[in-house]
Design an enzyme around this catalytic site. Structure first.
Site, PDB file in Angstrom:
ATOM      1  N   CYS A 126       1.967 -15.959   3.071  1.00  0.00           N
ATOM      2  CA  CYS A 126       2.873 -15.933   1.915  1.00  0.00           C
ATOM      3  C   CYS A 126       4.231 -16.544   2.272  1.00  0.00           C
ATOM      4  O   CYS A 126       4.748 -16.365   3.378  1.00  0.00           O
ATOM      5  CB  CYS A 126       3.057 -14.497   1.422  1.00  0.00           C
ATOM      6  SG  CYS A 126       4.089 -14.401  -0.053  1.00  0.00           S
ATOM      7  N   CYS A 155       9.694 -10.736   2.386  1.00  0.00           N
ATOM      8  CA  CYS A 155       9.775  -9.276   2.212  1.00  0.00           C
ATOM      9  C   CYS A 155       9.707  -8.602   3.590  1.00  0.00           C
ATOM     10  O   CYS A 155       8.736  -8.782   4.329  1.00  0.00           O
ATOM     11  CB  CYS A 155       8.644  -8.785   1.322  1.00  0.00           C
ATOM     12  SG  CYS A 155       8.523  -9.729  -0.210  1.00  0.00           S
ATOM     13  N   CYS A 196       6.590  -6.699   5.001  1.00  0.00           N
ATOM     14  CA  CYS A 196       5.241  -7.218   4.731  1.00  0.00           C
ATOM     15  C   CYS A 196       4.674  -8.079   5.861  1.00  0.00           C
ATOM     16  O   CYS A 196       5.220  -9.134   6.192  1.00  0.00           O
ATOM     17  CB  CYS A 196       5.249  -8.013   3.437  1.00  0.00           C
ATOM     18  SG  CYS A 196       3.598  -8.606   3.028  1.00  0.00           S
ATOM     19  N   CYS A 242      -7.914  -2.904  -7.894  1.00  0.00           N
ATOM     20  CA  CYS A 242      -6.676  -3.680  -7.944  1.00  0.00           C
ATOM     21  C   CYS A 242      -6.833  -4.876  -7.011  1.00  0.00           C
ATOM     22  O   CYS A 242      -7.101  -4.705  -5.821  1.00  0.00           O
ATOM     23  CB  CYS A 242      -5.495  -2.810  -7.509  1.00  0.00           C
ATOM     24  SG  CYS A 242      -3.937  -3.716  -7.581  1.00  0.00           S
ATOM     25  N   CYS A 276      -6.931  -4.174 -12.267  1.00  0.00           N
ATOM     26  CA  CYS A 276      -5.497  -4.392 -12.083  1.00  0.00           C
ATOM     27  C   CYS A 276      -5.342  -5.623 -11.184  1.00  0.00           C
ATOM     28  O   CYS A 276      -6.211  -5.906 -10.369  1.00  0.00           O
ATOM     29  CB  CYS A 276      -4.884  -3.158 -11.421  1.00  0.00           C
ATOM     30  SG  CYS A 276      -3.132  -3.343 -11.014  1.00  0.00           S
ATOM     31  N   CYS A 318       2.076  -1.299 -13.880  1.00  0.00           N
ATOM     32  CA  CYS A 318       2.079  -0.470 -12.674  1.00  0.00           C
ATOM     33  C   CYS A 318       3.263  -0.956 -11.841  1.00  0.00           C
ATOM     34  O   CYS A 318       3.319  -2.132 -11.482  1.00  0.00           O
ATOM     35  CB  CYS A 318       0.762  -0.681 -11.926  1.00  0.00           C
ATOM     36  SG  CYS A 318       0.735   0.090 -10.310  1.00  0.00           S
ATOM     37  N   ARG A 371       1.087   7.452  -7.942  1.00  0.00           N
ATOM     38  CA  ARG A 371       0.034   7.133  -6.956  1.00  0.00           C
ATOM     39  C   ARG A 371       0.529   7.258  -5.522  1.00  0.00           C
ATOM     40  O   ARG A 371       1.545   6.640  -5.157  1.00  0.00           O
ATOM     41  CB  ARG A 371      -0.483   5.706  -7.205  1.00  0.00           C
ATOM     42  CG  ARG A 371      -1.603   5.287  -6.252  1.00  0.00           C
ATOM     43  CD  ARG A 371      -2.262   3.975  -6.674  1.00  0.00           C
ATOM     44  NE  ARG A 371      -2.675   4.068  -8.053  1.00  0.00           N
ATOM     45  CZ  ARG A 371      -2.317   3.218  -9.007  1.00  0.00           C
ATOM     46  NH1 ARG A 371      -1.560   2.191  -8.725  1.00  0.00           N
ATOM     47  NH2 ARG A 371      -2.721   3.386 -10.240  1.00  0.00           N
TER      48      ARG A 371
HETATM   49  S1  SF4 Z   1       5.013  -8.405  -0.404  1.00  0.00           S
HETATM   50 FE1  SF4 Z   1       4.089  -9.813   1.130  1.00  0.00          FE
HETATM   51  S2  SF4 Z   1       2.533 -10.897  -0.029  1.00  0.00           S
HETATM   52 FE2  SF4 Z   1       3.897  -9.974  -1.553  1.00  0.00          FE
HETATM   53  S3  SF4 Z   1       5.445 -11.509  -1.997  1.00  0.00           S
HETATM   54 FE3  SF4 Z   1       6.284 -10.275  -0.315  1.00  0.00          FE
HETATM   55  S4  SF4 Z   1       5.650 -11.362   1.571  1.00  0.00           S
HETATM   56 FE4  SF4 Z   1       4.389 -12.142  -0.098  1.00  0.00          FE
END
Ligand code: SF4
Length: 364
Positions: A54, A58, A61, A98, A130, A190, A262
């Protein structure tokens, strides 16, 4: 019934969060009983249909391409693979699937068409479907809706203030815009967040202000406890105490009375007794299956044993809202528009994210 309020303030929510534990539990359990069957828990299965690689940053993540984690990326799964996993989930007691893709936002094209076909396929299995695919435009939300999507997940993650300390590549206002786009369809929303990222209690309350002032409030709210993964900027965060989770669940239940709350990531770090206390405090949904996207999760057999011990039963699909119709691709009213929406890219510098990208640690 307790009233649904859209005017909560941070101070009022903090007052609830900080009540003596026994009073908080009693109040939350009372609200829970007024709005839900306390012995029924929704079971959802999360399938990572496209893992890793990605472009976002974040801080929690392991799927962000820029960090150095063990996550192995894969291309979009086939419809047959997803169907096989959904059937397994259904036989294990899940009523909802999901599907998560590690995308910044949905792009019109062959991959999105494939996801729409996955939605059609799972809706025809009579399971709630979802998706969590990143930011979506109104037209994309409408295409998902006519495929038979039941819910769209888009977490606010934290308070607007603390969000900026965790993510620099996408803006909080785009989260709200995506939720607004989903609300222009009959798809339910959600949205929740993560605790244990180093935020203050005020940020937890701030996130609940943002969720509770949405009108309507989200139909489901996942409360995640951070799973600190090596290589991510938040790898050194200590696991939260169970009492934080219980307080957060109870407060969420009180300010979002009709929402399904949840228990999501972080459940492997919780004892069975801790989880039972969360159910008492108003949690009425779990993610099942041994993996949550890329982090460990309890096995479904263990969950079913816990349900038996506590006298809980899995919620049937479409208990809260009727099953959406699936419109086949050939009869679709909404075409791909090849949109190029300008989602925000604030790109301010977050030191720990920068250091994790360079595989370095902050100085102590
Ligand atoms: S949470 Fe992870 S997968 Fe989702 S946008 Fe952020 S970096 Fe990308």
């Amino acid at each position: 019934m307790s009233k649904i309020r859209h005017n909560w303030t941070t101070a009022q929510i903090l007052d609830i969060y900080n009540k003596p534990m026994m009073e908080l539990l009693y109040e939350a359990a009372t609200v829970h009983r007024l709005h839900h069957d306390p012995n029924t828990v929704q079971v959802s299965t999360l399938i990572s249909i496209k893992t890793g690689g990605c472009s976002e940053d974040c801080g929690y993540c392991p799927q962000a391409a820029r960090y150095h984690t063990d996550v192995e990326g894969n291309d979009l799964m086939t419809i047959q693979q997803v169907k096989a996993q959904a059937l397994r989930a259904k036989s294990g007691g899940s009523s909802r699937v999901c599907m998560g893709a590690a995308w910044r936002n949905v792009k019109d094209g062959a991959e999105f068409d494939q996801v729409l076909e996955m939605v059609r396929t799972i809706n025809k299995l009579d399971m709630e479907v979802c998706c969590t695919l990143g930011m979506v435009t109104e037209n994309q939300a409408k295409r998902l809706a006519e495929s038979g999507l039941y819910a769209y997940n888009h977490n606010l993650d934290s308070s607007e203030e603390y969000y900026k300390e965790v993510i620099s590549t996408r803006g909080f206002e785009d989260r709200l815009k995506t939720i607004d786009n989903v609300r222009k369809t009959n798809v339910t929303v959600c949205s929740g967040g993560i605790i244990g990222m180093g935020e203050k209690t005020e940020d937890r309350a701030g996130m609940l202000v943002a969720l509770s002032t949405l009108n309507p409030q989200p139909e489901s709210t996942p409360i995640n406890a951070l799973v600190a993964v090596e290589g991510t900027p938040l790898e050194d965060q200590k696991p939260i105490e169970i009492w934080d989770m219980v307080r957060m669940v109870a407060t969420t239940r009180i300010v979002l009375p009709e929402t399904q709350v949840r228990l999501s990531a972080g459940r492997t770090q919780m004892s069975r007794e801790g989880q039972a206390m969360c159910f008492f405090a108003g949690a009425n949904s779990i993610f099942a299956g041994d993996k949550l996207l890329t982090t460990p999760n309890p096995e479904i057999e263990g969950d079913m044993e816990l349900f038996k011990t506590l006298g809980l039963k899995p919620q049937k699909p479409f208990t809260k809202k009727e099953q959406p119709q699936t419109i086949e691709a050939k009869d679709s009213k909404f075409e791909a528009m090849g949109e190029k929406p300008k989602w925000t890219r604030p790109d301010h510098k977050i030191e720990r994210n920068e250091l994790a990208k360079q595989n370095r640690k902050p100085l102590k």
